[in-house]
Design an enzyme around this catalytic site. Structure first.
Site, PDB file in Angstrom:
ATOM      1  CG  ASP A  44      -1.728   1.189   1.286  1.00 44.94           C
ATOM      2  OD1 ASP A  44      -2.808   1.026   0.850  1.00 44.94           O
ATOM      3  OD2 ASP A  44      -1.412   2.346   1.738  1.00 44.94           O
ATOM      4  CE1 TYR A  49       0.760   7.917   2.362  1.00 40.86           C
ATOM      5  CE2 TYR A  49       1.417   5.509   1.927  1.00 40.86           C
ATOM      6  CZ  TYR A  49       0.397   6.739   2.360  1.00 40.86           C
ATOM      7  OH  TYR A  49      -0.749   6.105   2.841  1.00 40.86           O
ATOM      8  CE  LYS A  74      -3.787   4.888   0.640  1.00 37.75           C
ATOM      9  NZ  LYS A  74      -2.247   4.668   1.071  1.00 37.75           N
ATOM     10  CG  HIS A 107      -4.390   9.799   0.175  1.00 38.67           C
ATOM     11  ND1 HIS A 107      -3.154   9.662  -0.028  1.00 38.67           N
ATOM     12  CD2 HIS A 107      -4.429   9.571   1.500  1.00 38.67           C
ATOM     13  CE1 HIS A 107      -2.483   9.316   0.977  1.00 38.67           C
ATOM     14  NE2 HIS A 107      -3.353   9.386   2.029  1.00 38.67           N
TER      15      HIS A 107
HETATM   16  P1  NAP Z   1       0.870   1.857  11.987  1.00 39.09           P
HETATM   17  O1  NAP Z   1       0.945   0.713  10.994  1.00 39.09           O
HETATM   18  O2  NAP Z   1      -0.074   1.929  13.081  1.00 39.09           O
HETATM   19  O3  NAP Z   1       2.248   1.950  12.693  1.00 39.09           O
HETATM   20  C1  NAP Z   1       3.559   1.956  12.251  1.00 39.09           C
HETATM   21  C2  NAP Z   1       4.568   1.985  13.423  1.00 39.09           C
HETATM   22  O4  NAP Z   1       4.480   0.840  14.072  1.00 39.09           O
HETATM   23  C3  NAP Z   1       5.825   2.275  12.787  1.00 39.09           C
HETATM   24  O5  NAP Z   1       6.564   3.087  13.822  1.00 39.09           O
HETATM   25  C4  NAP Z   1       6.610   0.567  13.070  1.00 39.09           C
HETATM   26  O6  NAP Z   1       7.788   0.964  13.301  1.00 39.09           O
HETATM   27  C5  NAP Z   1       5.645   0.155  14.397  1.00 39.09           C
HETATM   28  N1  NAP Z   1       5.840  -1.146  14.278  1.00 39.09           N
HETATM   29  C6  NAP Z   1       5.028  -2.075  13.216  1.00 39.09           C
HETATM   30  N2  NAP Z   1       5.220  -3.388  13.504  1.00 39.09           N
HETATM   31  C7  NAP Z   1       5.342  -3.304  14.937  1.00 39.09           C
HETATM   32  C8  NAP Z   1       5.501  -4.488  15.750  1.00 39.09           C
HETATM   33  N3  NAP Z   1       5.453  -5.665  15.577  1.00 39.09           N
HETATM   34  N4  NAP Z   1       6.006  -4.069  17.079  1.00 39.09           N
HETATM   35  C9  NAP Z   1       6.353  -3.063  17.507  1.00 39.09           C
HETATM   36  N5  NAP Z   1       6.330  -1.859  16.703  1.00 39.09           N
HETATM   37  C10 NAP Z   1       5.898  -1.848  15.413  1.00 39.09           C
HETATM   38  O7  NAP Z   1       0.997   3.304  11.227  1.00 39.09           O
HETATM   39  P2  NAP Z   1       1.005   3.877   9.667  1.00 39.09           P
HETATM   40  O8  NAP Z   1       2.135   3.533   9.101  1.00 39.09           O
HETATM   41  O9  NAP Z   1       0.496   5.198   9.844  1.00 39.09           O
HETATM   42  O10 NAP Z   1      -0.494   2.908   9.036  1.00 39.09           O
HETATM   43  C11 NAP Z   1      -0.231   1.644   7.999  1.00 39.09           C
HETATM   44  C12 NAP Z   1      -0.241   2.096   6.767  1.00 39.09           C
HETATM   45  O11 NAP Z   1      -1.698   2.638   6.744  1.00 39.09           O
HETATM   46  C13 NAP Z   1       0.724   3.279   6.207  1.00 39.09           C
HETATM   47  O12 NAP Z   1       2.110   2.646   6.168  1.00 39.09           O
HETATM   48  C14 NAP Z   1      -0.003   3.587   4.995  1.00 39.09           C
HETATM   49  O13 NAP Z   1       0.296   2.635   3.860  1.00 39.09           O
HETATM   50  C15 NAP Z   1      -1.402   3.411   5.270  1.00 39.09           C
HETATM   51  N6  NAP Z   1      -1.878   4.975   5.850  1.00 39.09           N
HETATM   52  C16 NAP Z   1      -2.896   5.516   5.022  1.00 39.09           C
HETATM   53  C17 NAP Z   1      -3.320   6.773   5.356  1.00 39.09           C
HETATM   54  C18 NAP Z   1      -4.683   7.137   4.681  1.00 39.09           C
HETATM   55  O14 NAP Z   1      -4.921   8.310   4.804  1.00 39.09           O
HETATM   56  N7  NAP Z   1      -5.094   6.489   3.856  1.00 39.09           N
HETATM   57  C19 NAP Z   1      -2.775   7.364   6.825  1.00 39.09           C
HETATM   58  C20 NAP Z   1      -1.847   6.780   7.275  1.00 39.09           C
HETATM   59  C21 NAP Z   1      -1.368   5.541   6.774  1.00 39.09           C
HETATM   60  P3  NAP Z   1       9.116   0.164  12.547  1.00 39.09           P
HETATM   61  O15 NAP Z   1       8.749   0.464  10.978  1.00 39.09           O
HETATM   62  O16 NAP Z   1      10.383   0.798  13.000  1.00 39.09           O
HETATM   63  O17 NAP Z   1       8.998  -1.136  12.681  1.00 39.09           O
END
Ligand code: NAP
Length: 281
Positions: A44, A49, A74, A107
């Site tokens: 994704d 990004y 997106k 998005h």
């Molecule tokens: P998230 O998945 O809630 O959290 C990511 C964080 O958690 C990173 O700091 C990662 O660190 C850490 N992490 C991951 N797995 C872990 C584990 N097993 N144990 C401990 N820490 C862990 O946040 P997000 O990246 O915002 O959301 C996920 C995806 O959703 C994004 O990458 C993006 O593709 C999408 N997104 C979409 C929107 C939208 O508006 N549509 C907005 C935000 C995000 P490390 O990388 O250092 O492991």
């Protein structure tokens, strides 16, 4: 890896890798390559990004056949409108070095997203995108988009995590045959997420981490997930959620963590809308 059938019959992996906030292109390429080699099949990304090219490089280097992968990107606010969407789509495809997209999402519900939707409907009909969807649409916007267009979105990607559970919105999406996909499933670690006592205690019972319990909780609610990690051991941890089940008591305990509010910001706040509109690249 479990898959789910979208409302147009296309199959999508229930779990994939998100690549938001991996700005360094070499790191992003390496991360996606590691994920694909570890079994991940859904990636994704988003034009916003600024790492679509790294995702494309990793896909090429992975050696995995295109049909096995599911690539989502997106459309950002600055590219809303019919013609701009078509141009932005071609730009994303070129960056990703792909012939077609699996899923293209609007998005944000900002700008001329009706024009964007009609362009996406046409791209879908032309066979350039296998499924089209939305992101960050609240229920009223979802209902309105459905009422005034031909194609019902296949997916709505929204913030969902234990602190912001959105049960009613998820029900409305289900009722309309739209798959809910969670972003920030781990609240990006905010509110000391990874040490949450309620989830940790459920984790101790199942011998699983807070991350695994949370992903399992989402999947059991019928919500697709795209956790982000740049670390191989966490990618593997996040991927291993298929061989255990949470009980009703576990699910009910996590339900108590809901605050009803975003961990980040309210998309409907005028200041947020203004801020997002001004974010261009
Ligand atoms: P998230 O998945 O809630 O959290 C990511 C964080 O958690 C990173 O700091 C990662 O660190 C850490 N992490 C991951 N797995 C872990 C584990 N097993 N144990 C401990 N820490 C862990 O946040 P997000 O990246 O915002 O959301 C996920 C995806 O959703 C994004 O990458 C993006 O593709 C999408 N997104 C979409 C929107 C939208 O508006 N549509 C907005 C935000 C995000 P490390 O990388 O250092 O492991």
């Amino acid at each position: 890896m479990q898959k789910i059938k979208l409302n147009n019959g296309v199959e999508m992996p229930l779990l994939g890798l998100g690549v938001f906030q991996i700005a360094d292109l070499d790191q992003c390429e390496q991360t996606v390559l590691t994920a694909i080699k570890s079994g991940y099949r859904l990636i994704d990304t988003a034009s916003f990004y600024l790492n679509e090219s790294a995702v494309g490089n990793a896909i090429k280097k992975s050696g995995v056949v295109r049909e096995e992968l599911f690539v989502t990107t997106k459309l950002w606010v600055q590219d809303s409108g019919y013609q701009k969407t078509k141009t932005a789509f071609e730009r994303s495809l070129k960056e990703l070095q792909l012939e077609y997209l699996d899923l293209y999402l609007i998005h944000q519900a900002l700008g001329d997203y009706y024009g964007s939707w009609r362009a996406m409907e046409d791209l879908y009909k032309d066979g350039k995108i296998r499924a089209i969807g939305i992101s960050n649409f609240f229920s009223d916007r979802v209902v309105d988009l459905i009422a005034h267009n031909e194609i019902v979105p296949a997916v709505n990607q929204i913030e969902i995590n234990p602190f912001y559970q959105r049960a009613d919105e998820h029900e409305l999406l289900k009722k309309n045959n739209i798959l809910t996909q969670s972003w920030a499933s781990f609240a990006e670690g905010k509110n000391d997420f990874f040490n949450n006592e309620v989830i940790s205690s459920i984790g101790r019972k199942h011998n699983r981490s807070v991350a695994q319990i949370t992903l399992r909780w989402l999947i059991q609610r019928g919500i697709a997930v795209i956790p982000k990690s740049v670390r191989k051991e966490r990618m593997l941890e996040n991927y291993s959620v298929w061989d255990f089940e949470l009980s009703k008591d576990d699910m009910d305990a996590i339900a108590t963590l809901d605050t009803g509010n975003s961990v980040f910001f309210d998309h409907r706040d005028p200041e947020t809308a203004e801020w997002l509109t001004k974010l261009t690249f």
